[in-house]
Write a protein that holds these residues in place. Sequence first.
Motif, PDB file in Angstrom:
ATOM      1  N   LEU A 111       0.865  -1.193  -0.011  1.00  0.00           N
ATOM      2  CA  LEU A 111       0.011   0.099  -0.070  1.00  0.00           C
ATOM      3  C   LEU A 111       0.771   1.150  -0.238  1.00  0.00           C
ATOM      4  CD1 LEU A 111      -2.651  -1.292   2.433  1.00  0.00           C
ATOM      5  CD2 LEU A 111      -3.140  -0.672   0.156  1.00  0.00           C
ATOM      6  N   LYS A 112       2.304   1.199   0.361  1.00  0.00           N
ATOM      7  CA  LYS A 112       3.070   2.218   0.262  1.00  0.00           C
ATOM      8  C   LYS A 112       3.569   2.552  -0.940  1.00  0.00           C
ATOM      9  CE  LYS A 112       4.227   1.743   5.200  1.00  0.00           C
ATOM     10  NZ  LYS A 112       5.467   1.083   6.219  1.00  0.00           N
ATOM     11  N   VAL A 113       3.524   1.626  -2.097  1.00  0.00           N
ATOM     12  CA  VAL A 113       4.011   1.803  -3.391  1.00  0.00           C
ATOM     13  C   VAL A 113       3.379   2.915  -4.126  1.00  0.00           C
ATOM     14  CG1 VAL A 113       4.659   0.718  -5.356  1.00  0.00           C
ATOM     15  CG2 VAL A 113       4.899  -0.552  -3.177  1.00  0.00           C
ATOM     16  N   ASP A 114       4.024   3.893  -4.479  1.00  0.00           N
ATOM     17  CA  ASP A 114       3.466   4.805  -5.351  1.00  0.00           C
ATOM     18  C   ASP A 114       3.313   4.305  -6.544  1.00  0.00           C
ATOM     19  OD1 ASP A 114       3.519   6.742  -3.379  1.00  0.00           O
ATOM     20  OD2 ASP A 114       5.499   7.793  -3.883  1.00  0.00           O
ATOM     21  N   GLY A 115       1.965   4.763  -7.343  1.00  0.00           N
ATOM     22  CA  GLY A 115       1.778   4.212  -8.618  1.00  0.00           C
ATOM     23  C   GLY A 115       0.729   3.181  -8.606  1.00  0.00           C
ATOM     24  N   ILE A 116       0.573   2.549  -7.546  1.00  0.00           N
ATOM     25  CA  ILE A 116      -0.503   1.447  -7.501  1.00  0.00           C
ATOM     26  C   ILE A 116      -2.002   2.149  -7.094  1.00  0.00           C
ATOM     27  CG2 ILE A 116      -1.272  -0.732  -5.986  1.00  0.00           C
ATOM     28  CD1 ILE A 116       0.926  -1.330  -7.764  1.00  0.00           C
ATOM     29  N   ASP A 117      -2.807   1.918  -7.885  1.00  0.00           N
ATOM     30  CA  ASP A 117      -4.124   2.870  -7.778  1.00  0.00           C
ATOM     31  C   ASP A 117      -5.009   2.158  -6.931  1.00  0.00           C
ATOM     32  OD1 ASP A 117      -3.701   5.175  -9.700  1.00  0.00           O
ATOM     33  OD2 ASP A 117      -3.387   3.201 -10.720  1.00  0.00           O
ATOM     34  N   GLY A 118      -4.921   0.769  -6.745  1.00  0.00           N
ATOM     35  CA  GLY A 118      -5.810   0.325  -5.846  1.00  0.00           C
ATOM     36  C   GLY A 118      -5.420  -1.315  -5.565  1.00  0.00           C
ATOM     37  N   VAL A 119      -5.992  -1.791  -4.503  1.00  0.00           N
ATOM     38  CA  VAL A 119      -5.580  -3.057  -4.143  1.00  0.00           C
ATOM     39  C   VAL A 119      -6.901  -4.025  -4.096  1.00  0.00           C
ATOM     40  CG1 VAL A 119      -4.898  -4.613  -2.613  1.00  0.00           C
ATOM     41  CG2 VAL A 119      -3.528  -2.616  -3.108  1.00  0.00           C
ATOM     42  N   PHE A 120      -7.058  -5.088  -4.866  1.00  0.00           N
ATOM     43  CA  PHE A 120      -7.995  -6.179  -5.017  1.00  0.00           C
ATOM     44  C   PHE A 120      -7.994  -7.197  -4.146  1.00  0.00           C
ATOM     45  CE2 PHE A 120     -10.267  -9.465  -7.205  1.00  0.00           C
ATOM     46  CZ  PHE A 120     -11.628  -9.051  -7.585  1.00  0.00           C
ATOM     47  N   ILE A 121      -8.650  -7.766  -3.457  1.00  0.00           N
ATOM     48  CA  ILE A 121      -8.865  -8.755  -2.567  1.00  0.00           C
ATOM     49  C   ILE A 121      -9.415 -10.044  -3.515  1.00  0.00           C
ATOM     50  CG2 ILE A 121      -9.177  -9.868  -0.508  1.00  0.00           C
ATOM     51  CD1 ILE A 121      -7.087  -7.748  -0.383  1.00  0.00           C
ATOM     52  N   GLY A 122      -8.818 -11.001  -3.628  1.00  0.00           N
ATOM     53  CA  GLY A 122      -9.309 -12.454  -4.110  1.00  0.00           C
ATOM     54  C   GLY A 122      -9.591 -13.379  -3.062  1.00  0.00           C
ATOM     55  N   PRO A 123     -10.993 -13.428  -2.652  1.00  0.00           N
ATOM     56  CA  PRO A 123     -11.250 -14.421  -1.638  1.00  0.00           C
ATOM     57  C   PRO A 123     -10.833 -16.027  -1.793  1.00  0.00           C
ATOM     58  CG  PRO A 123     -12.965 -12.741  -1.943  1.00  0.00           C
ATOM     59  CD  PRO A 123     -12.065 -12.766  -3.097  1.00  0.00           C
ATOM     60  N   SER A 124     -11.161 -16.324  -3.087  1.00  0.00           N
ATOM     61  CA  SER A 124     -11.063 -17.723  -3.185  1.00  0.00           C
ATOM     62  C   SER A 124      -9.734 -18.428  -3.202  1.00  0.00           C
ATOM     63  CB  SER A 124     -11.639 -17.965  -4.806  1.00  0.00           C
ATOM     64  OG  SER A 124     -13.049 -17.745  -4.937  1.00  0.00           O
ATOM     65  N   ASP A 125      -8.744 -17.691  -3.852  1.00  0.00           N
ATOM     66  CA  ASP A 125      -7.440 -18.137  -3.713  1.00  0.00           C
ATOM     67  C   ASP A 125      -6.911 -17.982  -2.136  1.00  0.00           C
ATOM     68  OD1 ASP A 125      -5.780 -19.102  -5.883  1.00  0.00           O
ATOM     69  OD2 ASP A 125      -7.079 -17.396  -6.749  1.00  0.00           O
ATOM     70  N   LEU A 126      -7.359 -16.858  -1.459  1.00  0.00           N
ATOM     71  CA  LEU A 126      -7.011 -16.663   0.002  1.00  0.00           C
ATOM     72  C   LEU A 126      -7.624 -17.831   0.882  1.00  0.00           C
ATOM     73  CD1 LEU A 126      -5.668 -14.985   2.113  1.00  0.00           C
ATOM     74  CD2 LEU A 126      -8.078 -13.567   1.999  1.00  0.00           C
ATOM     75  N   ALA A 127      -9.104 -18.106   0.429  1.00  0.00           N
ATOM     76  CA  ALA A 127      -9.501 -19.113   1.227  1.00  0.00           C
ATOM     77  C   ALA A 127      -8.702 -20.453   1.058  1.00  0.00           C
ATOM     78  CB  ALA A 127     -10.845 -19.297   0.684  1.00  0.00           C
ATOM     79  N   ALA A 128      -8.409 -20.833  -0.134  1.00  0.00           N
ATOM     80  CA  ALA A 128      -7.402 -21.779  -0.209  1.00  0.00           C
ATOM     81  C   ALA A 128      -6.260 -21.940   0.469  1.00  0.00           C
ATOM     82  CB  ALA A 128      -7.391 -22.007  -1.909  1.00  0.00           C
ATOM     83  N   ASP A 129      -5.580 -20.648   0.435  1.00  0.00           N
ATOM     84  CA  ASP A 129      -4.195 -20.748   1.090  1.00  0.00           C
ATOM     85  C   ASP A 129      -4.334 -20.864   2.624  1.00  0.00           C
ATOM     86  OD1 ASP A 129      -1.314 -20.248   0.782  1.00  0.00           O
ATOM     87  OD2 ASP A 129      -1.602 -18.406   1.473  1.00  0.00           O
TER      88      ASP A 129
END
Length: 264
Positions: free
Chosen positions: A164-182
């Motif tokens: 989130l501190k990286v300049d130039g990243i406009d947004g962050v998307f969370i992927g529930p399915s892969d996160l759930a698997a992990d």
Amino acid sequence: MPAPRNPFKHAIAKGDLQLGCWLGLADPYIAEISAGAGFDWLLIDGEHAPNDLRSIVAQLQVLAARDSHAVVRPPIGETWIIKQLLDAGAQTLLIPMVESAAQAKDLVDAVTYPPHGVRGVGSALARASDFAAIGDYLTTARDEICLLAQVENQKGMVALDDILKVDGIDGVFIGPSDLAADMGFIGQAGASGVKTAVLGAIEKIVASGKAAGILTLDQDLQTSCRKLGATFIATEIDVTLFARNMRKASSDGRKLLLTEQSAV
């Protein structure tokens, strides 16, 4: 003349809700129908759908005539494919499996021309510059490119503050399915622990000042994410929507006609 304005980028920067749908059927005809449905953005999926560069270009061409903004997800966040997608006219990219700030910085470099980045200069050949008709493309393109990082495993969640501190990243998307698997809940994106992690991440993203996004068919989770300030939310997938309704149509028709036959 500058690069075309990216309405999606400016909307999420202001915190305006952008309602989206996933396109996985990999067909411009479907993309055209979807673009007339009223979604603010449509995700052309190159990670889990049978898309290649030419099929993505065909869908970009169809969507360009409509109001729905095209977001493209490549199969991987490599510089070579990012370069191709940008030249093909994609202005918003969602990069899967971002796990560190270093990776996020590399992605920023990949969408930025030298001397500040590494994007190859070939705009004269590119659809992005309207084949060299946009005279100021090289100097204005970066201002309208929207770069979204997809965080979808525990390694990425641990690194979220740094990403989130990286300049130039406009947004962050969370992927529930892969996160759930992990997290040990494969196929159970609705598990309470997964939801807690997702909502915590959304809250953190919004607090950082960057745009937060998610794809979920869970209406309760959609509402909860929006209440926390998520700005780009995909609520449907063309594949599952089509399959679900085709199965229902078949079942309903069979029940109706079998009932009629029994009554004869």
